[in-house]
Design a protein around this motif. Structure first.
Motif, PDB file in Angstrom:
ATOM      1  N   TRP A  47     -13.778  -0.775  -0.700  1.00 14.70           N
ATOM      2  CA  TRP A  47     -12.512  -0.289  -1.267  1.00 14.70           C
ATOM      3  C   TRP A  47     -11.335  -1.097  -0.717  1.00 14.70           C
ATOM      4  O   TRP A  47     -10.430  -1.491  -1.458  1.00 14.70           O
ATOM      5  CB  TRP A  47     -12.323   1.202  -0.966  1.00 14.70           C
ATOM      6  N   PHE A  56       0.853  -1.191   0.000  1.00 16.23           N
ATOM      7  CA  PHE A  56       0.000   0.000   0.000  1.00 16.23           C
ATOM      8  C   PHE A  56       0.889   1.241   0.000  1.00 16.23           C
ATOM      9  O   PHE A  56       1.967   1.232   0.591  1.00 16.23           O
ATOM     10  CB  PHE A  56      -0.855   0.044   1.277  1.00 16.23           C
ATOM     11  N   SER A  57       0.428   2.312  -0.622  1.00 13.20           N
ATOM     12  CA  SER A  57       1.092   3.596  -0.428  1.00 13.20           C
ATOM     13  C   SER A  57       0.575   4.184   0.883  1.00 13.20           C
ATOM     14  O   SER A  57      -0.405   3.694   1.448  1.00 13.20           O
ATOM     15  CB  SER A  57       0.772   4.533  -1.589  1.00 13.20           C
ATOM     16  N   LYS A 112       5.294   3.936  -1.283  1.00 13.83           N
ATOM     17  CA  LYS A 112       4.798   2.659  -0.759  1.00 13.83           C
ATOM     18  C   LYS A 112       5.372   2.407   0.633  1.00 13.83           C
ATOM     19  O   LYS A 112       6.502   2.806   0.913  1.00 13.83           O
ATOM     20  CB  LYS A 112       5.262   1.518  -1.681  1.00 13.83           C
ATOM     21  N   ARG A 165      -8.694  -3.123  -2.890  1.00 17.30           N
ATOM     22  CA  ARG A 165      -7.281  -2.742  -2.883  1.00 17.30           C
ATOM     23  C   ARG A 165      -6.407  -3.929  -2.505  1.00 17.30           C
ATOM     24  O   ARG A 165      -5.319  -4.119  -3.058  1.00 17.30           O
ATOM     25  CB  ARG A 165      -7.074  -1.575  -1.911  1.00 17.30           C
ATOM     26  N   ASP A 220      -2.880   5.112   0.423  1.00 19.77           N
ATOM     27  CA  ASP A 220      -3.760   3.934   0.508  1.00 19.77           C
ATOM     28  C   ASP A 220      -4.059   3.586   1.959  1.00 19.77           C
ATOM     29  O   ASP A 220      -5.187   3.240   2.314  1.00 19.77           O
ATOM     30  CB  ASP A 220      -3.111   2.715  -0.158  1.00 19.77           C
ATOM     31  N   ARG A 230      -6.842  -6.785  -5.550  1.00 20.56           N
ATOM     32  CA  ARG A 230      -6.885  -6.442  -6.971  1.00 20.56           C
ATOM     33  C   ARG A 230      -5.806  -7.150  -7.766  1.00 20.56           C
ATOM     34  O   ARG A 230      -6.022  -7.510  -8.920  1.00 20.56           O
ATOM     35  CB  ARG A 230      -6.821  -4.922  -7.162  1.00 20.56           C
TER      36      ARG A 230
END
Lengths: 249, 296
Positions: free
Chosen positions: B3, A100-101, A135, B7, A104, B10
């Motif tokens: 979401w 994830f960033s 990230k 995420r 995110d 995906r």
């Protein structure tokens, strides 16, 4: 939301004869504690003392075998949304999703917390110079710790729980993180519970001390009073109670 | 939560899409030439006339060229594919959170863990149903000419058409999600889910499927089928020894043929898909219940 909502007289955290058994072994037993609103409480104990068990019961990630936890007067129920929403939590080793960033991670926080404060999250990482597009796996350990702390703060919960937040950090990141927590506590009046097995770093941070050993609370109270009462330094005090020598005093 | 689920999953969705596209390209290439050959060999009018018994040369030519599309070992190995998809997607769903410690993050947000899991499972299950249906549609389209000669009740054909491929995927997925929660590690959970899945899959196919409905019997003497293609009961016999295309002959003993008629395809599919979907639902329900009840 701050501790003021609760009327001031209720302790931020109260545990009443709290216990958790794993199979036949008690990880923690008969734990009765009050932590007043606005305190920064240090929870000290050797590995395996029951620190994580206590913290997980406080945040609602673990169901007590006996006894109960209340936060600002409201009884906690493990695994329930209302309880989970009242505690911001930074777990040991600051777990985040590696691919994830930072943005995110904040999106996740927003999606999973009705009280999420995106402005606060954004401002904090901007101030720390952490790019939100980066990230998680590209962040340093210190930056990861800061992102975890930011997520816990952006939840806008009245109680903040940090489990061994600096044990995996290098000395400089440790200092930065500790400074950050002190500043946040001073600014917001948030009640903070922070566990560690490294005594020295808690001394600067905590105005409340809880010593846990062998699954039992050995000592709890305002740091200054305890030091004055026992006429010994912080570290010596902790060591005395950790070893169990002072239990009879 | 929607979401979050998207995420987190995906990349698996893109992987599945890539597999599907690869399958579709292969199906279009082979399927097109199969369709052309089917017209060439004059099989359509022949099937209408005589169930294929009257045009042995056409049938033989077509079967020689494309018979491997239904009965080579490839399809016997391909039966594990739905199981692999299911365990690859299912095992890490909880186990990865436990392995990396991210469960403390995921489950300490304001969403209770059981709801976190329920939403994820709903999303991923939906995705797998779409994938299963799409793969089945591609395979069914590609095999359509061949199926007109063989029907689709027999082993290696039945298993890739209708409802069962999707049900197989869901069952493996359910086993793997539960195994991931109990074992707490992705790779061992994949193995622990795949083995019982494969065992159940084979036992159902070879022990229960022949008896989903009471088989019919008929005797040799009623038959009207001539050599070289007729009067067999392998997958490439056109028509089957019963005289009809697509009947599934279970045994021939002393002139007595025991078989399942071709038109039972959808009844069989419903029964078998029902078994595997029920297993999937039981596993996923148990996982949600366990997560709701017990400490991680």
């Amino acid at each position: 939301m701050t501790q003021d909502d609760a009327g001031g007289t209720e302790p931020a955290l109260r545990t009443d004869r709290l216990g958790r058994r794993y199979g036949r072994v008690w990880g923690l037993r008969d734990c009765t504690l009050d932590v007043p609103a606005g305190a920064v409480a240090g929870l000290v104990g050797p590995n395996g003392a029951g620190k994580t068990t206590l913290l997980e019961m406080i945040i609602g990630l673990l169901e007590p075998t006996e006894g109960e936890v209340s936060i600002f007067g409201e009884t906690s129920r493990a695994y329930h949304a209302a309880t989970l929403a009242r505690v911001g939590y930074v777990a040991q080793d600051h777990p985040l999703y590696r691919d994830f960033s930072v943005a995110d991670m904040f999106h996740l926080g927003r999606a999973m917390n009705p009280t999420w404060d995106q402005g606060l999250a954004q401002e904090r990482v901007d101030a720390l110079g952490i790019p939100v597009k980066r990230k998680v796996k590209q962040l340093s350990g210190g930056q990861r710790a800061q992102v975890s702390l930011t997520m816990a703060l952006a939840k806008r919960a009245p109680l903040l729980v940090l489990d061994e937040p600096v044990s995996s950090l290098d000395p400089i990141a440790r200092q930065e993180f500790t400074r950050e927590v002190t500043a946040v506590a001073a600014e917001t009046g948030l009640t903070v519970i922070i566990s560690s097995h490294v005594v020295s770093e808690l001394e600067r941070l905590c105005d409340w001390l809880i010593v846990l050993s062998g699954g039992h609370v050995q000592l709890a109270g305002p740091t200054d009073d305890l030091i004055a009462q026992h006429r010994m330094g912080f570290e010596q005090l902790v060591m005395t109670y950790l070893s169990g020598e002072a239990v009879t005093r | 939560m929607i979401w979050v689920s998207w995420r987190q999953h995906r990349s698996e969705a893109f992987g599945c899409l890539a597999v599907l596209i690869g399958l579709a390209i292969y199906a279009i290439l082979v399927g097109t030439s199969m369709r052309a050959a089917f017209g060439h060999d004059g099989l359509t009018p022949c099937l209408a006339r005589s169930q294929g018994a009257g045009c042995p040369t056409g049938v033989t030519a077509f079967m020689n060229e494309f018979g491997s599309e239904v009965n080579i070992a490839f399809w016997s190995v391909a039966l594990i594919v739905p199981g692999l998809i299911g365990v690859l997607v299912g095992a890490p769903l909880i186990a990865r959170e436990l392995e990396y410690g991210t469960w403390r993050l995921a489950w300490s947000q304001s969403v209770p863990r059981a709801r976190w899991l329920a939403v994820k499972l709903a999303m991923v299950t939906g995705g797998l149903i779409v994938l299963g249906a799409a793969m089945t549609a591609v395979i069914t389209w590609y095999r359509a000419p061949m199926d007109r000669l063989t029907g689709h009740l027999q082993h290696n054909i039945y298993d890739f058409e209708g409802l069962v491929p999707t049900a197989y995927i869901l069952c493996a997925f359910g086993f793997a999600v539960l195994a991931g929660l109990l074992i707490r590690r992705s790779i061992p959970a994949m193995i622990a889910a795949f083995i019982p899945w494969l065992a159940i899959r084979l036992v159902v196919e070879f022990v229960f499927r022949p008896h989903f409905m009471t088989p019919l019997t008929t005797s040799h003497t009623q038959l009207n089928c001539g050599p070289p293609n007729g009067c067999g009961w392998g997958i490439s016999s056109v028509p089957q020894i019963t005289g009809h295309i697509g009947d599934w002959v279970l045994s021939v003993q002393r002139g007595l043929i025991t078989y399942q008629p071709a038109d039972r395809f959808w009844s069989f599919q419903l029964i078998e898909a029902g078994i595997f979907v029920a297993l999937a639902a039981a596993s996923l329900g148990t996982a949600i219940w366990l997560l709701h009840r017990r400490a991680a």
